[in-house]
Every structure is written in structure tokens, then in C-alpha cells.
Design an enzyme around this catalytic site. Structure first.
Site, PDB file in Angstrom:
ATOM      1  N   LYS A  20       0.826  -1.218   0.000  1.00  0.00           N
ATOM      2  CA  LYS A  20       0.000   0.000   0.000  1.00  0.00           C
ATOM      3  C   LYS A  20       0.858   1.264   0.000  1.00  0.00           C
ATOM      4  O   LYS A  20       0.388   2.338  -0.403  1.00  0.00           O
ATOM      5  CB  LYS A  20      -0.987  -0.021   1.175  1.00  0.00           C
ATOM      6  CG  LYS A  20      -0.369  -0.179   2.549  1.00  0.00           C
ATOM      7  CD  LYS A  20       0.174   1.092   3.151  1.00  0.00           C
ATOM      8  CE  LYS A  20       0.962   0.782   4.394  1.00  0.00           C
ATOM      9  NZ  LYS A  20       1.704   1.938   4.923  1.00  0.00           N
ATOM     10  N   THR A  46      -2.554   6.046   4.988  1.00  0.00           N
ATOM     11  CA  THR A  46      -1.234   6.375   4.447  1.00  0.00           C
ATOM     12  C   THR A  46      -1.322   7.272   3.218  1.00  0.00           C
ATOM     13  O   THR A  46      -0.419   8.057   2.953  1.00  0.00           O
ATOM     14  CB  THR A  46      -0.465   5.085   4.083  1.00  0.00           C
ATOM     15  OG1 THR A  46      -0.522   4.185   5.181  1.00  0.00           O
ATOM     16  CG2 THR A  46       0.990   5.371   3.777  1.00  0.00           C
TER      17      THR A  46
END
Length: 346
Positions: free
Chosen positions: A192, A249
């Protein structure tokens, strides 16, 4: 049994996890290579370089001596940058006991070997990969130390080890779920970061929310695709380690990966971005590994491919976006193989 727990090393995330453990256990040892950092933590109860303005609990004890840090601990938590995990595990080995619970919270790969962190640690300690527990999920260090509600997942094929790790960390501010898909949790946490870089690039270019929403959605699809090809459970990528960590994030200025991507999108060269960050940006190393994995497995990762060419081949961020938008027409589900679909619904 001893109530001592050890964290290796004293970066931002390692220090944040030490504060969680300090709320649950009487002694938390935090190992660092830097004598001046150890002195600051012990005397001022701060770690200013990584977590400015944060007062650390008094039962966190910093040391530069590995034997002092580890001896008598019931659990060791490795939180080093991916490039340093093998060396830290190697230094741990002489003081390692089989009855110690080993957890790692590093989101990345060893670039030279393309190995996951649980593989690297098990090789150095001489134990099974299944003996290592992975901790991952949406969790900014800056928020954890302020006791903001945070939820993570701990994963191991050995359910008893996962539950032991859950018991080690869980409290009213830090909720912990267990998962048996160690592979999927580890892959999701690492991959990710690539998409978070892409989200930063998009924001740096000023492309707005529509572009970022599309990038996150299609990015999750491609990291799920390669994860399933490597043997992970597709549902893991919809959970805390996948979707949860991707959202946090890719949308927050706390994120090093987002910040690095944003600076690249604004035209700063990669070397200047890394110099200004002052901390490791795992997504850059992970992009290199994921690009190689996608070629090896024959799995399409178009976003990863474009970010790789921006980082390492001189492609401009704007040209990378144009290449993504100009790809052949597809149905939304076309890229999901029949095998993946069957696994998802089995």
C-alpha cells in the site's frame, strides 16, 4: 514470568509502540544504536528527532546494549527500517530464546532478495516463519503517542502466537484484532505504500479528489491481485492491513510516503526529496521490489509500473498519469481472474 518487553529500534514507530506497551507492562526496553538518543530518552523522556513535543512514559528504558535490552524479556518487537531488519535480527540472535514471542512491525521488503520481513527474521533467528507475528494496520505514530483511538491487526498462522501478541498490546486506546493470513497482512502493509506515493504525486500535481479516489480504488485492486497470486487471502486486502492502512497512508500529511509523493509531484528531484525527509520512505524501495515481482509473476500492476518509471527511469509524474488514463478500455472486473473471484466468494 517477567513483565519485561523489548522494542528494537527507537525510531518513530518503535517509540510509539513502546508507549503502548508501557501502558500495559512494567518494563519496556527500547534499543538504539545511538548513545545520545538513549541518554535523551532516559533523562528527558523524549525522542525529539522522531516525535517532537512528546513526553514518554518513565518505564521506557533505552539502551545501546542488545543483551541488556533483550535478556529476560517475554517478547521482542522488531520495528527497524526494512533495510536494517536483517542486521537487527542478526544482532538479536545470540540473546534470543525460543520461548520469547517475536513480533515485527516493519512494512517493506528486503530489496536485494525480494524477501518479506518474516522470512528475513526467521532466517537470522533460525526459526520458522510461522513463529513470527506481523503487526500492521492504519496507525500513525504521531497519533498513537497522543492516545488517539487506533486499531491494528496481528497475524500469524499460529493462532496462539497471534493471541499472545494481541494480549501484549491491546488496551482502551489501542485495539488489536488477530488474523491467520500472515502473508496477506505483510504484503498489504508493504504494497500500500506504493499507492500512497501515487496519491501524493496526484495531490502534488493538483489533480483533486476525483483522481485520488480512482487511484486508491484501482491501487487496492492491483495490490490485491498480486497478493492473491502470491497466495494471500483476498479478504485481507479489504481489512485493516489493506484498505484501512491504504486510506490512512494515502490521505494524511503524517505519511512519509504521501509527503514524498507530493514533493515529487511538485517537481522536486528524488534525491532532494529523500534528503529533506530525514527518515526512511519505505514505498520507494517497495516500488522497486513490487515492479520486479509483477514481471516475474506476469501480474499487471499499472500504477506500480508508472511510479517505478517516475522514481527510477526519469518519467515525469504528468506523463505517468497520461499513460494510466490512456490505457486500453476495460470492464471494471476484467482484471480480476476467475480464480481470484472464486477464492473471494468461497
Amino acid at each position: 514470568m517477567s513483565d519485561k518487553v523489548t522494542v528494537l529500534v527507537a525510531g518513530s514507530w518503535g517509540t510509539a509502540l513502546a508507549t503502548v506497551l508501557a501502558a500495559n507492562h512494567s518494563e519496556v526496553y527500547l534499543w538504539t544504536r545511538k548513545p545520545e538518543q538513549a541518554a535523551e530518552i532516559n533523562e528527558a523522556h523524549t525522542n525529539h528527532h522522531f516525535l517532537p513535543g512528546v513526553k514518554l512514559p518513565g518505564n521506557i528504558i533505552a539502551t545501546t546494549d542488545m543483551e541488556t535490552a533483550v535478556s529476560g524479556s517475554k517478547a521482542v518487537v522488531i520495528v527497524a527500517p526494512s533495510s536494517g531488519v536483517r542486521q537487527v535480527a542478526h544482532s538479536l540472535k545470540p540473546f534470543w530464546k525460543e520461548d520469547m514471542l517475536c513480533i515485527h512491525a516493519t512494512k517493506g521488503f528486503e530489496t536485494e532478495t525480494m524477501k518479506r520481513m518474516s522470512t528475513v527474521i526467521s532466517e537470522e533467528l533460525g526459526c520458522s516463519e510461522g513463529d513470527i507475528v506481523v503487526l500492521s494496520g492504519p496507525s500513525h505514530a504521531e497519533e498513537v503517542v497522543r492516545l488517539c483511538p487506533t486499531t491494528v491487526v496481528v497475524a500469524s498462522p499460529d493462532e496462539s502466537r497471534a493471541k499472545a501478541a494481541q494480549g501484549l498490546f491491546i488496551n482502551n486506546d489501542f485495539r488489536v484484532y488477530t488474523n491467520r493470513d500472515q502473508l496477506g497482512v505483510e504484503l498489504a502493509g508493504a504494497l500500500k505504500n506504493i499507492i500512497a506515493l501515487g496519491a501524493g504525486l496526484s495531490d502534488g500535481l493538483g489533480f483533486g479528489d476525483n483522481a485520488k479516489a480512482a487511484l486508491l480504488t484501482r491501487g487496492l485492486a492491483e495490490i490485491s491481485r498480486v497478493g492473491v497470486e502470491m497466495g494471500a487471502n483476498p479478504l485481507t486486502f479489504s481489512g485493516l492491513a489493506g484498505l484501512g492502512d491504504l486510506v490512512v497512508t494515502a490521505t494524511s500529511q503524517h505519511s512519509r510516503n504521501w509527503r514524498a509523493g507530493s514533493m515529487l509531484g511538485q517537481g522536486q528531484p528524488l534525491n532532494e526529496v529523500l534528503d529533506s525527509m530525514g527518515m526512511v520512505v519505505e514505498g520507494i524501495r517497495t516500488t522497486e521490489v513490487a515492479y520486479a515481482i509483477s514481471l516475474k509473476l506476469g501480474v499487471q500492476m499499472p500504477i506500480t509500473d508508472q511510479i517505478y518509471h517516475v522514481l527510477f527511469k526519469g518519467r515525469t509524474p504528468r506523463n505517468a498519469v497520461e499513460a494510466l488514463m490512456g490505457r486500453d478500455r476495460k470492464t471494471e472486473m476484467e482484471a480480476i481472474s476467475q480464480e481470484t473471484w472464486e477464492q473471494w466468494h468461497s
